[in-house]
Design a protein around this motif. Structure first.
Motif, mmCIF file in Angstrom:
data_model
loop_
_atom_site.group_PDB
_atom_site.id
_atom_site.type_symbol
_atom_site.label_atom_id
_atom_site.label_comp_id
_atom_site.label_asym_id
_atom_site.label_seq_id
_atom_site.Cartn_x
_atom_site.Cartn_y
_atom_site.Cartn_z
ATOM 1 N N GLY A 1 -1.934 84.896 -30.947
ATOM 2 C CA GLY A 1 -2.638 84.053 -29.986
ATOM 3 C C GLY A 1 -1.696 83.220 -29.138
ATOM 4 O O GLY A 1 -1.894 83.059 -27.931
ATOM 5 N N GLY A 2 -0.630 82.715 -29.770
ATOM 6 C CA GLY A 2 0.315 81.871 -29.043
ATOM 7 C C GLY A 2 1.073 82.612 -27.961
ATOM 8 O O GLY A 2 1.524 82.013 -26.976
ATOM 9 N N LEU A 3 1.227 83.934 -28.134
ATOM 10 C CA LEU A 3 1.936 84.719 -27.127
ATOM 11 C C LEU A 3 1.143 84.853 -25.833
ATOM 12 O O LEU A 3 1.710 85.221 -24.795
ATOM 13 C CB LEU A 3 2.219 86.129 -27.664
ATOM 14 C CG LEU A 3 3.152 86.252 -28.868
ATOM 15 C CD1 LEU A 3 3.232 87.711 -29.306
ATOM 16 C CD2 LEU A 3 4.538 85.716 -28.553
ATOM 17 N N GLY A 4 -0.156 84.570 -25.881
ATOM 18 C CA GLY A 4 -1.016 84.934 -24.763
ATOM 19 C C GLY A 4 -1.301 83.861 -23.745
ATOM 20 O O GLY A 4 -2.038 84.111 -22.781
ATOM 21 N N GLY A 5 -0.728 82.664 -23.911
ATOM 22 C CA GLY A 5 -1.051 81.590 -22.969
ATOM 23 C C GLY A 5 -0.670 81.922 -21.537
ATOM 24 O O GLY A 5 -1.419 81.650 -20.597
ATOM 25 N N GLY A 6 0.498 82.528 -21.361
ATOM 26 C CA GLY A 6 0.945 82.863 -20.014
ATOM 27 C C GLY A 6 0.042 83.888 -19.361
ATOM 28 O O GLY A 6 -0.309 83.765 -18.175
ATOM 29 N N LEU A 7 -0.362 84.907 -20.110
ATOM 30 C CA LEU A 7 -1.256 85.913 -19.566
ATOM 31 C C LEU A 7 -2.602 85.298 -19.188
ATOM 32 O O LEU A 7 -3.164 85.616 -18.129
ATOM 33 C CB LEU A 7 -1.461 87.032 -20.588
ATOM 34 C CG LEU A 7 -2.459 88.118 -20.194
ATOM 35 C CD1 LEU A 7 -2.017 88.854 -18.934
ATOM 36 C CD2 LEU A 7 -2.674 89.099 -21.345
ATOM 37 N N ALA A 8 -3.130 84.405 -20.025
ATOM 38 C CA ALA A 8 -4.414 83.768 -19.723
ATOM 39 C C ALA A 8 -4.339 82.975 -18.423
ATOM 40 O O ALA A 8 -5.246 83.038 -17.585
ATOM 41 C CB ALA A 8 -4.833 82.869 -20.880
ATOM 42 N N ARG A 9 -3.257 82.234 -18.240
ATOM 43 C CA ARG A 9 -3.117 81.453 -17.004
ATOM 44 C C ARG A 9 -3.013 82.369 -15.787
ATOM 45 O O ARG A 9 -3.607 82.090 -14.739
ATOM 46 C CB ARG A 9 -1.892 80.540 -17.103
ATOM 47 C CG ARG A 9 -2.063 79.392 -18.090
ATOM 48 C CD ARG A 9 -0.917 78.411 -18.013
ATOM 49 N NE ARG A 9 0.339 78.988 -18.490
ATOM 50 C CZ ARG A 9 0.726 78.986 -19.760
ATOM 51 N NH1 ARG A 9 -0.049 78.456 -20.696
ATOM 52 N NH2 ARG A 9 1.888 79.509 -20.121
ATOM 53 N N MET A 10 -2.263 83.446 -15.902
ATOM 54 C CA MET A 10 -2.109 84.365 -14.783
ATOM 55 C C MET A 10 -3.431 85.053 -14.453
ATOM 56 O O MET A 10 -3.782 85.215 -13.277
ATOM 57 C CB MET A 10 -1.035 85.399 -15.107
ATOM 58 C CG MET A 10 0.361 84.812 -15.245
ATOM 59 S SD MET A 10 1.559 86.010 -15.913
ATOM 60 C CE MET A 10 1.687 87.132 -14.520
ATOM 61 N N ALA A 11 -4.160 85.466 -15.479
ATOM 62 C CA ALA A 11 -5.440 86.125 -15.240
ATOM 63 C C ALA A 11 -6.429 85.163 -14.589
ATOM 64 O O ALA A 11 -7.175 85.543 -13.675
ATOM 65 C CB ALA A 11 -6.005 86.663 -16.558
ATOM 66 N N ARG A 12 -6.432 83.927 -15.070
ATOM 67 C CA ARG A 12 -7.331 82.930 -14.483
ATOM 68 C C ARG A 12 -7.011 82.719 -13.015
ATOM 69 O O ARG A 12 -7.912 82.656 -12.167
ATOM 70 C CB ARG A 12 -7.211 81.618 -15.254
ATOM 71 C CG ARG A 12 -8.166 80.518 -14.759
ATOM 72 C CD ARG A 12 -7.912 79.203 -15.462
ATOM 73 N NE ARG A 12 -8.067 79.302 -16.899
ATOM 74 C CZ ARG A 12 -7.097 79.148 -17.782
ATOM 75 N NH1 ARG A 12 -5.857 78.912 -17.366
ATOM 76 N NH2 ARG A 12 -7.342 79.229 -19.066
ATOM 77 N N ALA A 13 -5.734 82.625 -12.692
ATOM 78 C CA ALA A 13 -5.328 82.374 -11.316
ATOM 79 C C ALA A 13 -5.720 83.525 -10.393
ATOM 80 O O ALA A 13 -5.994 83.306 -9.204
ATOM 81 C CB ALA A 13 -3.816 82.140 -11.246
ATOM 82 N N ARG A 14 -5.752 84.746 -10.939
ATOM 83 C CA ARG A 14 -6.096 85.911 -10.119
ATOM 84 C C ARG A 14 -7.577 86.269 -10.199
ATOM 85 O O ARG A 14 -8.008 87.247 -9.583
ATOM 86 C CB ARG A 14 -5.251 87.119 -10.553
ATOM 87 C CG ARG A 14 -3.755 86.935 -10.411
ATOM 88 C CD ARG A 14 -3.313 86.802 -8.970
ATOM 89 N NE ARG A 14 -3.461 88.050 -8.239
ATOM 90 C CZ ARG A 14 -2.492 88.955 -8.113
ATOM 91 N NH1 ARG A 14 -1.296 88.741 -8.678
ATOM 92 N NH2 ARG A 14 -2.690 90.060 -7.437
#
Length: 314
Positions: A206-219
């Protein structure tokens, strides 16, 4: 179990921790995703059987594996029953094209090595980024060529889609696939601790995914906002004991991953996860799982059937 038919799995009055935003007695929707379609014939057969019987509502395809092309047509007859996405693979398999940086000997690295490269910046170099982007394009093309349509979503074998240097390519690919969603693997800390299943592993993934979540949200890329299914595959706890914990207190847009399969020689040749796949298949296809869904008032659904009111957690 293959070939038997079951009624739809619905309803039941006693789901714990009801979501206050939903009317009473409304079933909680859940996306149940079977990973690794294409890995081996026995995995493919088990997943198709569970989809046909309404016990799985998505499957993630390893399109670089030879058993994807041979078994894509058999899955196509079930396309209205489940989402079918790309299980982007960057570990342990031969890539679909040359990768002199990441796979100089013609085989992708094991997960530990790939993670080390990701967090030491090796995947940030222009050559590595180009290799990852090109291999993702090849795996999408192999998926589309055999399936006849683009993937409904993208996730990662061993969750590699979350890694620095990989997630950028994944987000760019998703942005070019209108309507496609991404699997996020983050969970609230309290939920992981309450579940008491492979806590360090679940927190790491779960901790590895923060960056992906932010990028997906932004797009504006759609995604689940709850995730479960992580355990150690050691067999020390029966899968029948684990699944109720994975479903504890779910709400929002939940996704649970599973890895069912029927052992065969090809699976034994390419993967160490054999008997746990059989255990998952037996449980997911059996009456105990149906009774659990009924007691918890959970309805299995495709991504489009999840609640639209939230986009992301954390």
């Amino acid at each position: 179990m293959i070939g038997t038919a079951d009624p739809p799995i619905l309803a039941g009055p006693d789901r714990p921790r009801p979501d206050p935003a939903m009317p009473l007695n409304t079933p909680t929707p859940l996306l149940l995703c079977a990973d690794d379609y294409g890995l081996a014939p026995g995995v493919n057969a088990a997943i198709r059987d569970l989809i046909a019987r309404g016990r799985v509502t998505a499957t993630s395809v390893m399109s670089l594996c030879p058993h994807w092309r041979t078994d894509a047509a058999a899955l196509r007859g079930l396309k209205d029953k489940a989402d079918v996405g790309l299980h982007f693979t960057l570990t342990d398999q031969p890539p679909l094209g040359p990768m002199p940086v990441l796979a100089p000997d013609g085989r992708l690295p094991p997960l530990g090595r790939l993670m080390g490269w990701a967090y030491r910046g090796k995947l940030d170099g222009p050559a590595a980024r180009a290799e990852i982007r090109d291999e993702l394009s090849r795996q999408i093309a192999a998926f589309t060529d055999a399936w006849g349509a683009a993937p409904d979503y993208i996730d990662g074998h061993q969750h590699v889609h979350q890694l620095p240097g990989v997630r950028d390519a994944v987000v760019e690919a998703l942005a070019a696939l209108p309507g496609a969603y991404v699997r996020l693997c983050g969970e609230p800390l309290a939920a992981v601790l309450r579940r008491r299943v492979a806590v360090p592993k679940a927190l790491l993934i779960g901790g590895l995914g923060g960056g992906l979540a932010r990028m997906a949200r932004a797009r504006g890329i759609p995604a689940n906002d709850r995730f479960a299914g992580v355990y150690d595959f050691a067999g020390s706890r029966p899968f029948a004991e684990l699944m109720p914990r994975f479903l504890e207190g779910i709400g929002g847009r939940p996704l649970v991953m599973v890895h069912p399969g029927l052992p065969d020689e090809e699976l034994r040749r390419v993967d160490g996860l054999v008997e746990p796949r059989r255990a998952e298949y037996d449980y997911l296809g059996g009456p105990e799982f149906a009774a659990l869904l009924e007691r918890r008032n959970i309805r299995l659904t495709r991504f489009a059937g999840l609640s639209p009111r939230r986009a992301f957690a954390g």
